[in-house]
Design an enzyme around this catalytic site. Structure first.
Site, mmCIF file in Angstrom:
data_model
loop_
_atom_site.group_PDB
_atom_site.id
_atom_site.type_symbol
_atom_site.label_atom_id
_atom_site.label_comp_id
_atom_site.label_asym_id
_atom_site.label_seq_id
_atom_site.Cartn_x
_atom_site.Cartn_y
_atom_site.Cartn_z
ATOM 1 N N PRO A 2 0.819 -1.211 0.000
ATOM 2 C CA PRO A 2 0.000 0.000 0.000
ATOM 3 C C PRO A 2 0.854 1.263 0.000
ATOM 4 C CG PRO A 2 -0.836 -1.575 1.603
ATOM 5 C CD PRO A 2 0.473 -2.108 1.110
ATOM 6 N N GLU A 3 0.416 2.247 -0.779
ATOM 7 C CA GLU A 3 1.093 3.533 -0.823
ATOM 8 C C GLU A 3 0.188 4.571 -0.170
ATOM 9 O OE1 GLU A 3 2.746 4.322 -4.732
ATOM 10 O OE2 GLU A 3 3.006 2.177 -5.114
ATOM 11 N N LYS A 61 3.378 6.537 4.143
ATOM 12 C CA LYS A 61 2.742 5.223 4.186
ATOM 13 C C LYS A 61 2.501 4.736 5.606
ATOM 14 C CE LYS A 61 5.547 4.040 0.140
ATOM 15 N NZ LYS A 61 6.518 3.095 -0.419
ATOM 16 N N HIS A 96 -6.533 -15.122 8.883
ATOM 17 C CA HIS A 96 -5.216 -14.613 9.254
ATOM 18 C C HIS A 96 -5.329 -13.482 10.287
ATOM 19 C CE1 HIS A 96 -3.506 -17.071 6.102
ATOM 20 N NE2 HIS A 96 -4.367 -16.560 5.240
ATOM 21 N N ARG A 117 0.614 -12.403 5.246
ATOM 22 C CA ARG A 117 2.050 -12.664 5.096
ATOM 23 C C ARG A 117 2.871 -12.242 6.313
ATOM 24 N NH1 ARG A 117 2.350 -10.372 -1.143
ATOM 25 N NH2 ARG A 117 0.915 -11.894 -2.037
ATOM 26 N N ARG A 160 20.318 16.256 -5.666
ATOM 27 C CA ARG A 160 20.566 14.838 -5.478
ATOM 28 C C ARG A 160 21.283 14.255 -6.693
ATOM 29 N NH1 ARG A 160 17.548 12.475 -1.052
ATOM 30 N NH2 ARG A 160 17.317 14.259 0.356
ATOM 31 N N ARG A 270 12.114 -4.420 -8.446
ATOM 32 C CA ARG A 270 10.728 -4.134 -8.802
ATOM 33 C C ARG A 270 10.651 -4.120 -10.318
ATOM 34 N NH1 ARG A 270 11.955 -0.130 -4.814
ATOM 35 N NH2 ARG A 270 10.784 -0.337 -2.866
#
Length: 287
Positions: A2-3, A61, A96, A117, A160, A270
């Site tokens: 989730p973001e 998050k 769960h 999980r 950066r 990813r």
């Protein structure tokens, strides 16, 4: 994972259904669910019992429930499959179910932490003067935070020595952006994920930030992005922003802007999804 939009949807549900309620009993049904609470499950349950939840808060998050008059908060991290559900007390336990929280009122519902999980978890932490759990004090503000400093972000971005997608996922620079919404914002901005941040002009970085906000607000309106049954809101409902994605998960499908087949490339364990025509890769530098 989730973001920001998914976590914000859960935060709003907790604010509506849990804020102001006092805990009477806590059951820790799996020790991994509270492994970040170093004193263990019995201590977590004992310290939470009798406490009253204040309105849920979020940064990036991370979400947390401050405890009234205690200077501490329950920090929740959803991980890959964590769910915070408000369920009727007499409903069957989820397969769960990891933690159950009961309240002292007559509303007939309880708070459940469900995690298939067990990568997520709950933990108790002291709060900083800014009201954050101390373990996330280093997390930057997110782009939907009213106090997010656009000028500071744009300046830091150019300084950066990195690439644009890496910068968007740097939680010390800007929080809440993950793989899905980074790809979506970059597609909208016509920027390749490997574009060096030093090459972004201030107008281009401002445009990118605007697209980050736009895609997150659109996802919020749709209840978040659900690719499977693991992300749901506190009432167990899935979001449907996945129907509106322009980049993520669309390998070989036509670009919604130019019709070119979308591509996927491995990226930092990813995947990155992009249009090879609209988001041209940067030219290689010569030595």
């Amino acid at each position: 994972m989730p973001e920001l939009p998914e976590v914000e949807v859960v935060r709003r549900g907790l604010e509506r259904w849990v804020a102001g309620r006092t805990v009477t009993e806590v059951e820790v049904l799996h020790p991994r669910a509270v492994r970040r609470h170093l004193a263990g499950g019995p201590d977590f349950a004992a310290r939470l019992t009798g406490q009253r939840f204040e309105a849920a808060r979020r940064r990036g998050k991370y979400l947390w429930l401050p405890l009234a008059d205690s200077g501490t908060a329950v920090l929740g991290h959803l991980g890959m499959s964590g769910q915070l559900l408000v369920q009727p007390e007499d409903s069957a336990d989820e397969r769960h179910l990891r933690v159950r929280v009961r309240f002292d009122d007559s509303e007939g519902t309880e708070l459940r932490f469900v995690d298939q999980r067990t990568f997520g978890g709950l933990s108790l932490h002291d709060q900083t003067p800014d009201g954050l759990p101390d373990v996330i004090g280093h997390i930057a503000r997110d782009p939907l935070d009213p106090e997010f400093d656009d000028d500071a972000f744009q300046g830091a971005l150019r300084l950066r020595r990195t690439t644009v997608k890496r910068a968007l996922l740097d939680q010390s620079l800007i929080s809440g952006v993950g793989n899905i919404y980074a790809d979506e914002a970059l597609w909208r901005s016509r920027l390749h994920y490997d574009r060096p941040t030093a090459t972004l002009t201030r107008p281009r970085s401002a445009e990118l930030l605007g697209h980050v906000r736009d895609v997150m607000n659109a996802a919020l309106d749709a209840g978040g992005t659900s690719f499977d049954s693991l992300y749901v809101n506190v009432n167990g409902e899935s979001g449907y922003f996945d129907r509106s994605l322009d980049a993520y998960g669309r390998e070989d499908e036509p670009c919604h802007r130019c019709g070119t087949p979308m591509r996927r490339r491995p990226w930092m364990n990813r995947s990155s999804y992009f249009c090879p025509r609209c988001q041209r890769p940067p030219r290689p530098t010569t030595g």
